[in-house]
Scaffold this active site. Structure first.
Site, PDB file in Angstrom:
ATOM      1  N   HIS A  19     -25.412  66.068 -28.980  1.00 56.93           N
ATOM      2  CA  HIS A  19     -24.982  67.354 -29.549  1.00 56.93           C
ATOM      3  C   HIS A  19     -23.836  67.992 -28.764  1.00 56.93           C
ATOM      4  O   HIS A  19     -22.740  68.195 -29.283  1.00 56.93           O
ATOM      5  CB  HIS A  19     -26.169  68.329 -29.588  1.00 56.93           C
ATOM      6  N   ASP A  62     -26.329  75.335 -20.719  1.00 52.14           N
ATOM      7  CA  ASP A  62     -27.725  75.451 -20.282  1.00 52.14           C
ATOM      8  C   ASP A  62     -28.290  74.068 -19.938  1.00 52.14           C
ATOM      9  O   ASP A  62     -29.223  73.606 -20.569  1.00 52.14           O
ATOM     10  CB  ASP A  62     -28.580  76.145 -21.371  1.00 52.14           C
TER      11      ASP A  62
HETATM   12  C1  BDR Z   1     -28.772  71.978 -28.715  1.00 52.94           C
HETATM   13  O1  BDR Z   1     -30.069  72.343 -28.209  1.00 52.94           O
HETATM   14  C2  BDR Z   1     -30.183  71.993 -26.871  1.00 52.94           C
HETATM   15  O2  BDR Z   1     -31.451  71.481 -26.597  1.00 52.94           O
HETATM   16  C3  BDR Z   1     -29.083  70.998 -26.588  1.00 52.94           C
HETATM   17  O3  BDR Z   1     -28.661  71.088 -25.244  1.00 52.94           O
HETATM   18  C4  BDR Z   1     -28.000  71.388 -27.551  1.00 52.94           C
HETATM   19  O4  BDR Z   1     -27.162  72.366 -26.984  1.00 52.94           O
HETATM   20  C5  BDR Z   1     -28.978  71.078 -29.904  1.00 52.94           C
HETATM   21  O5  BDR Z   1     -29.659  71.749 -30.912  1.00 52.94           O
HETATM   22 CA    CA Z   2     -27.100  72.815 -24.569  1.00 49.89          CA
END
Ligand code: BDR
Ligand code: CA
Length: 305
Positions: A233, A9
């Site tokens: 992340h 995403d």
């Molecule tokens: C996740 O939340 C999204 O905003 C980032 O892309 C990542 O996948 C981290 O909590």
């Molecule tokens: Ca993500």
């Protein structure tokens, strides 16, 4: 070389994760599927197409879910910036495939039986939908590597829940309890890997990838003037597939709270064996080194894939 599908995403850290994946000769990115989450499905799909085009990849992009299994996504434009990415990229040549994400994942896994890794960087809606359609998907995939959850660590949306799982707790519960081999790369480890504001330029050299990574990170730090750290992340989930020894895991049965409104989206684990490897620690120094190298390089282009 591991065959992978990336469900994503984008999203700034998704964008960096795509760069790392495409620049890693250990991975063959066969397809990219999109889901709403950080931004609307229209935005995340447009971003994925633009990112791949800009990076010179012809991996096909398939649109997935605009809504979670129940309710609506909560978007994170305040974190990721305008259109969910914060940087403008040229209009792409490619269009999404006519086949939608769940069908595409299913067809690829059925063709590749045991030789396809799904890397899920957003809400797990597409993967859950594919599993609803064909429960044998859980056996057909080699592994589902998930950026999501917070088992011991606090959440980042509520005190209990991490963003991706919070955005579709039912889907995460269905995937984690499907019997599929899975790895859960959650905030317990991803909060240990960051790039610092004063580390610019974060990627070295003059490659297209390095330029893009530095633009994404520069834009993010400019729009978050009080943040000194950018957490990688989704990048860590890709790095975990590239270099299997990077993280430490405990085998568990994992699940997600879907009923209690206060704890909705909380991931929990019982460490007595099971199909889910929960990441509990990371060699952050090595991970940062690997990420910097892969953000900078252009193996993908060099290999002419
Ligand atoms: C996740 O939340 C999204 O905003 C980032 O892309 C990542 O996948 C981290 O909590
Ligand atoms: Ca993500």
């Amino acid at each position: 070389m591991k065959r992978v599908f990336i469900d994503t995403d984008p999203g700034t850290d998704d964008a960096l994760a795509l760069i790392v994946a495409l620049n890693s000769p250990e991975l063959d990115v066969e397809g990219v599927t999109t889901v709403g989450g950080n931004a609307t499905l229209a935005d995340t799909t447009r971003n994925a197409l633009r990112l791949l085009d800009h990076l010179g990849s012809d991996a096909p992009v398939s649109r997935g879910a605009a809504r979670p299994l129940r309710g609506r996504f909560e978007y994170a434009y305040h974190v990721h910036g305008a259109a969910g990415l914060g940087v403008r990229l040229p209009r792409p040549r490619a269009k999404p495939t006519t086949e939608r994400a769940a069908e595409r994942i299913l067809r690829a896994a059925s063709e590749r039986r045991g030789d396809l890794t799904l890397i899920a960087l957003g809400p797990l809606t597409n993967v859950a939908r594919a599993m609803r359609r064909e429960p044998r998907l859980a056996e057909w995939v080699e592994e589902v590597v998930i950026m999501g959850g917070a088992v011991e660590a606090p959440g980042n949306v509520t005190p209990h829940a991490e963003f991706n799982v919070y955005n579709d707790p039912e889907a995460a519960q269905e995937v984690l309890t499907s019997g599929a081999q899975a790895r859960l790369i959650g905030l317990d480890v991803t909060m240990k890997l960051h790039l610092s504001r004063n580390g610019a330029p974060w990627a070295a050299g003059g490659s297209v990838s390095a330029g893009l990574a530095n633009r994404v990170l520069g834009s993010w730090f400019r729009t978050h003037p009080s943040s000194c750290r950018y957490h990688l992340h989704d990048v860590l989930a890709v790095a975990a597939v590239v270099e299997p020894g990077l993280l430490q895991y405990k085998r568990a049965r994992a699940g997600v709270e879907t009923r209690d409104p206060e704890r909705r989206g909380k991931t929990s684990a019982v460490y007595s064996g099971g199909p889910v490897r929960v990441a509990v620690d990371v060699d952050a120094g090595r991970a940062r080194e690997l990420v910097r190298e892969r953000l900078s390089a252009s193996f993908h282009l060099a290999a002419g894939r």
